[in-house]
Enzyme design. Structure first.
Site, PDB file in Angstrom:
ATOM      1  N   GLY A 215       0.550 -53.876  12.639  1.00  0.00           N
ATOM      2  CA  GLY A 215       0.190 -53.029  11.500  1.00  0.00           C
ATOM      3  C   GLY A 215      -1.315 -52.975  11.327  1.00  0.00           C
TER       4      GLY A 215
ATOM      5  N   LYS B 138       2.985   1.467  -3.257  1.00  0.00           N
ATOM      6  CA  LYS B 138       4.307   1.029  -3.723  1.00  0.00           C
ATOM      7  C   LYS B 138       5.256   0.673  -2.586  1.00  0.00           C
ATOM      8  CE  LYS B 138       7.151   4.031  -5.776  1.00  0.00           C
ATOM      9  NZ  LYS B 138       7.825   4.762  -6.870  1.00  0.00           N
TER      10      LYS B 138
ATOM     11  N   ARG C 218       3.329   2.875 -11.952  1.00  0.00           N
ATOM     12  CA  ARG C 218       3.916   1.827 -12.797  1.00  0.00           C
ATOM     13  C   ARG C 218       3.983   0.454 -12.136  1.00  0.00           C
ATOM     14  NH1 ARG C 218       9.418   3.400 -14.987  1.00  0.00           N
ATOM     15  NH2 ARG C 218       9.468   5.159 -13.555  1.00  0.00           N
TER      16      ARG C 218
ATOM     17  N   TYR D 272       1.988 -39.103   9.859  1.00  0.00           N
ATOM     18  CA  TYR D 272       1.670 -37.849  10.533  1.00  0.00           C
ATOM     19  C   TYR D 272       1.900 -37.983  12.024  1.00  0.00           C
ATOM     20  CZ  TYR D 272      -0.907 -33.879  12.417  1.00  0.00           C
ATOM     21  OH  TYR D 272      -1.246 -32.733  13.107  1.00  0.00           O
TER      22      TYR D 272
ATOM     23  N   GLY E  86      10.819   6.336   0.563  1.00  0.00           N
ATOM     24  CA  GLY E  86      10.313   5.019   0.965  1.00  0.00           C
ATOM     25  C   GLY E  86      10.471   3.966  -0.103  1.00  0.00           C
ATOM     26  N   ASP E  87      10.772   4.382  -1.342  1.00  0.00           N
ATOM     27  CA  ASP E  87      10.915   3.405  -2.424  1.00  0.00           C
ATOM     28  C   ASP E  87      12.378   3.202  -2.812  1.00  0.00           C
ATOM     29  OD1 ASP E  87      11.326   5.865  -3.553  1.00  0.00           O
ATOM     30  OD2 ASP E  87       9.849   5.641  -5.158  1.00  0.00           O
TER      31      ASP E  87
HETATM   32  C1  UD1 Z   1      13.783  13.381  -7.578  1.00  0.00           C
HETATM   33  C2  UD1 Z   1      14.676  14.609  -7.594  1.00  0.00           C
HETATM   34  C3  UD1 Z   1      15.768  14.427  -8.637  1.00  0.00           C
HETATM   35  C4  UD1 Z   1      16.549  13.162  -8.365  1.00  0.00           C
HETATM   36  C5  UD1 Z   1      15.610  11.972  -8.292  1.00  0.00           C
HETATM   37  C6  UD1 Z   1      16.348  10.738  -7.841  1.00  0.00           C
HETATM   38  C7  UD1 Z   1      13.189  16.446  -6.998  1.00  0.00           C
HETATM   39  C8  UD1 Z   1      12.437  17.621  -7.512  1.00  0.00           C
HETATM   40  N1  UD1 Z   1      13.880  15.759  -7.910  1.00  0.00           N
HETATM   41  O1  UD1 Z   1      13.147  13.342  -8.825  1.00  0.00           O
HETATM   42  O2  UD1 Z   1      16.630  15.538  -8.632  1.00  0.00           O
HETATM   43  O3  UD1 Z   1      17.517  12.964  -9.373  1.00  0.00           O
HETATM   44  O4  UD1 Z   1      14.566  12.214  -7.334  1.00  0.00           O
HETATM   45  O5  UD1 Z   1      15.510   9.636  -7.922  1.00  0.00           O
HETATM   46  O6  UD1 Z   1      13.194  16.173  -5.813  1.00  0.00           O
HETATM   47  N2  UD1 Z   1       7.085  12.119  -3.430  1.00  0.00           N
HETATM   48  C9  UD1 Z   1       6.170  12.483  -2.473  1.00  0.00           C
HETATM   49  N3  UD1 Z   1       5.357  13.537  -2.715  1.00  0.00           N
HETATM   50  C10 UD1 Z   1       5.413  14.245  -3.868  1.00  0.00           C
HETATM   51  C11 UD1 Z   1       6.348  13.859  -4.839  1.00  0.00           C
HETATM   52  C12 UD1 Z   1       7.177  12.802  -4.595  1.00  0.00           C
HETATM   53  O7  UD1 Z   1       6.098  11.871  -1.404  1.00  0.00           O
HETATM   54  O8  UD1 Z   1       4.626  15.182  -4.000  1.00  0.00           O
HETATM   55  C13 UD1 Z   1       7.970  10.979  -3.155  1.00  0.00           C
HETATM   56  C14 UD1 Z   1       7.836   9.881  -4.189  1.00  0.00           C
HETATM   57  O9  UD1 Z   1       6.860   8.939  -3.800  1.00  0.00           O
HETATM   58  C15 UD1 Z   1       9.222   9.276  -4.185  1.00  0.00           C
HETATM   59  C16 UD1 Z   1      10.124  10.469  -3.859  1.00  0.00           C
HETATM   60  O10 UD1 Z   1       9.289  11.431  -3.270  1.00  0.00           O
HETATM   61  O11 UD1 Z   1       9.364   8.332  -3.161  1.00  0.00           O
HETATM   62  C17 UD1 Z   1      10.820  11.031  -5.078  1.00  0.00           C
HETATM   63  O12 UD1 Z   1       9.830  11.459  -5.984  1.00  0.00           O
HETATM   64  P1  UD1 Z   1       9.975  11.252  -7.537  1.00  0.00           P
HETATM   65  O13 UD1 Z   1       8.744  11.695  -8.205  1.00  0.00           O
HETATM   66  O14 UD1 Z   1      10.461   9.878  -7.814  1.00  0.00           O
HETATM   67  O15 UD1 Z   1      11.127  12.298  -7.835  1.00  0.00           O
HETATM   68  P2  UD1 Z   1      11.833  12.483  -9.202  1.00  0.00           P
HETATM   69  O16 UD1 Z   1      10.991  13.358 -10.049  1.00  0.00           O
HETATM   70  O17 UD1 Z   1      12.248  11.188  -9.733  1.00  0.00           O
END
Ligand code: UD1
Ligand code: MG
Length: 487
Positions: A452, A36, A29, A395, A122-123
């Site tokens: 000047g 990101k 997104r 300058y 990281g986000d």
């Molecule tokens: C996750 C939690 C959810 C919580 C929410 C809060 C799980 C299953 N769910 O959901 O309970 O309420 O965060 O924001 O953990 N990432 C990876 N590798 C992957 C998947 C994700 O590195 O395979 C990283 C993403 O880049 C992100 C973070 O993990 O930084 C969280 O992933 P995201 O997909 O946002 O989790 P949610 O489904 O939102």
């Protein structure tokens, strides 16, 4: 063993903190080529904020899980973290991305068994280290501690499922986290959500991760499934609930990034005002670095501060200034639309100096006390001693300017011969007229005057008048050419 050593021995028993940062997601997104976690908030990549938080926690080790844009992400934080971090930094790749549980599984080989693992993303850049210290304390090195909060609109989040409450007012013990897509209609009514942040004893975490499967609505390995394993194993699960949603807010889109930027900047504005700084409008300030202010500093609207900036007592910054890597001493006034950037060399503005409007101070500009730099004047790698003035359209590059020198409108130091830079020395009390070109290397002797329009290529003696331009010629009763009459 002495008693002092015994005390240190007890303190050393607190388990080490190892941080795992999930940063493998794509960030679709954001609609950007840049991974990101490398998008910037307050001038620093999102991931850098999380690394800085890990440094605050005095983490022993930080494991960053990368996937999308892994090479770029690893290069960016290896460079940035090296300088400040005391922790050992490891990267592990997660390819493909099969969920948050799968992400943390990748870190298992590099995690020791004796630590407490803090899982971050990281986000999610604005988690305060104090909050994490509370979470770690709640874990106590033996429990699974979840950072949670109440969300009026919990759609999309994992819900904290608790057992029926033991008594009035008491919350039931945590039983599980159920992801939104897997939740029943009743579970979707739950407003306590999992933030994505937990603290968990490493040895247990490893055991639970090994038991994860992907039999769920998304076909992913959910990290959140470890909660039910903890409950089954009789390990206590505790929730540390906070109310400040900004601390756990993630960035998924440019809109969310901008919202967090404003939240962060408003926080900085309030900290500055509490320290006595007068901000014309706290909503129109951007600090992308460290801004240090003495008493009675005032800052007008739309100013941006970057890198390391320090403002002395009573300094006034006009509207629409950009100030980076500079020290502005007491009582100096920076008028509107001034651009100051010291980069690595720095800029120094002396006490009581007046700069701008529309002035530009570049790296190595060092202005003494009461120096005046006026509109459309550019100063680079030059030292101006007390009371020197360059008020209009000029300058000064690679110049050493003495006390009380007056440097006329439109005058230029020609410091570059096409291959090398050369210095211009203007000794004390010299008066340089308007529109002069000083071809460096050159020295203008103390107290001299330059007419000047002069182009000077040779040194001038002290106290003399030097003029180097075409002599004025006058022809009396000159009649201008006339147009020949038509026809
Ligand atoms: C996750 C939690 C959810 C919580 C929410 C809060 C799980 C299953 N769910 O959901 O309970 O309420 O965060 O924001 O953990 N990432 C990876 N590798 C992957 C998947 C994700 O590195 O395979 C990283 C993403 O880049 C992100 C973070 O993990 O930084 C969280 O992933 P995201 O997909 O946002 O989790 P949610 O489904 O939102
Ligand atoms: Mg998310």
């Amino acid at each position: 063993m002495t008693s002092k050593n015994q005390i240190q021995g007890v303190a050393a028993q607190a388990p080490a903190i190892d941080v795992v940062i999930m940063a493998a997601g794509k960030g679709t997104r954001m609609k950007s080529r840049l991974p990101k976690v490398l998008h910037r908030l307050a001038g620093r990549p999102l991931l850098q904020h999380v690394l800085d938080t890990a440094a605050d926690l005095q983490a022993r080790k930080v494991v960053v899980i990368t996937g999308h844009g892994a090479i770029e992400v690893e290069a960016a934080c290896a460079g940035a973290a090296g300088a400040v971090a005391e922790f050992a930094l490891d990267f592990v790749r997660q390819e493909p991305q099969l969920g948050t549980g799968h992400a943390v599984q990748q870190a298992v080989p590099v995690l020791a068994d004796d630590g407490v693992v803090v899982v971050l993303s990281g986000d999610v850049p604005l988690t305060q280290s104090d909050t994490l210290f509370h979470l770690i304390k709640a874990s106590g090195g033996t429990k699974l501690a979840l950072l949670t909060l109440e969300q009026a609109n919990p759609a999309g989040y994992g819900r904290i499922v608790r057992a029926a409450s033991a008594g009035a007012g008491a919350e039931g013990v945590v039983q599980a986290i159920v992801e939104h897509k897997d939740a029943s209609v009743e579970e979707r009514q739950i407003t306590e959500i999992y933030s994505g942040i937990m603290a968990v004893p490493a040895a247990q975490l490893k055991r639970w991760l090994a038991r994860l499967d992907n039999q769920n609505a998304q076909g992913e390995y959910y990290l959140t499934d470890i909660v039910k394993f903890a409950v089954a194993d009789g390990v206590e699960v505790v929730a540390y609930k906070i109310t400040d949603a900004v601390q756990v807010a993630g960035v998924n889109s440019p809109v969310q990034l901008a919202e967090l930027e404003r939240a962060y900047q408003l926080g900085q504005a309030h900290r500055l005002m509490e320290a006595g700084v007068r901000l014309a409008d706290p909503a129109r300030l951007d600090v992308r670095g460290d801004l240090l202010c003495a008493h009675d500093v005032s800052i007008d609207v739309n100013c941006v501060f970057m890198g390391q900036v320090s403002l002395g007592e009573g300094v006034s910054i006009g509207a629409n200034c950009v100030v980076a890597n500079a020290v502005i001493e007491a009582g100096a006034v920076i008028h509107p639309f001034t651009h100051i950037d010291g980069e690595t060399l720095g800029v120094r503005v002396g006490a009581g100096a007046l700069v701008g409007p529309f002035a530009r101070l570049r790296p190595g500009a060092v202005l003494g006390a009461e120096v005046h730099i006026g509109n459309f004047v550019e100063v680079k790698n030059s030292t101006l001693a007390k009371g020197a003035k360059a008020n209009h359209l000029a300058y000064l590059g690679d110049a050493t300017v003495g006390e009380r020198v007056n440097y006329g409108a439109g005058s230029i130091t020609a410091n570059y011969d096409g291959a090398n830079k050369h210095r211009t020395v203007i000794e004390a009390d010299v008066h340089v007229g308007s529109n002069c070109v000083l071809v460096a290397p050159i020295t203008l002797g103390a107290g001299g005057t330059v007419g000047g329009g002069s182009t000077l290529t040779k040194d001038t003696p002290a106290g003399a008048l030097s003029v180097a331009r075409g002599k004025q010629v006058t022809i009396a009763n000159w009649s201008r050419p006339q147009k020949a009459p038509r026809g």
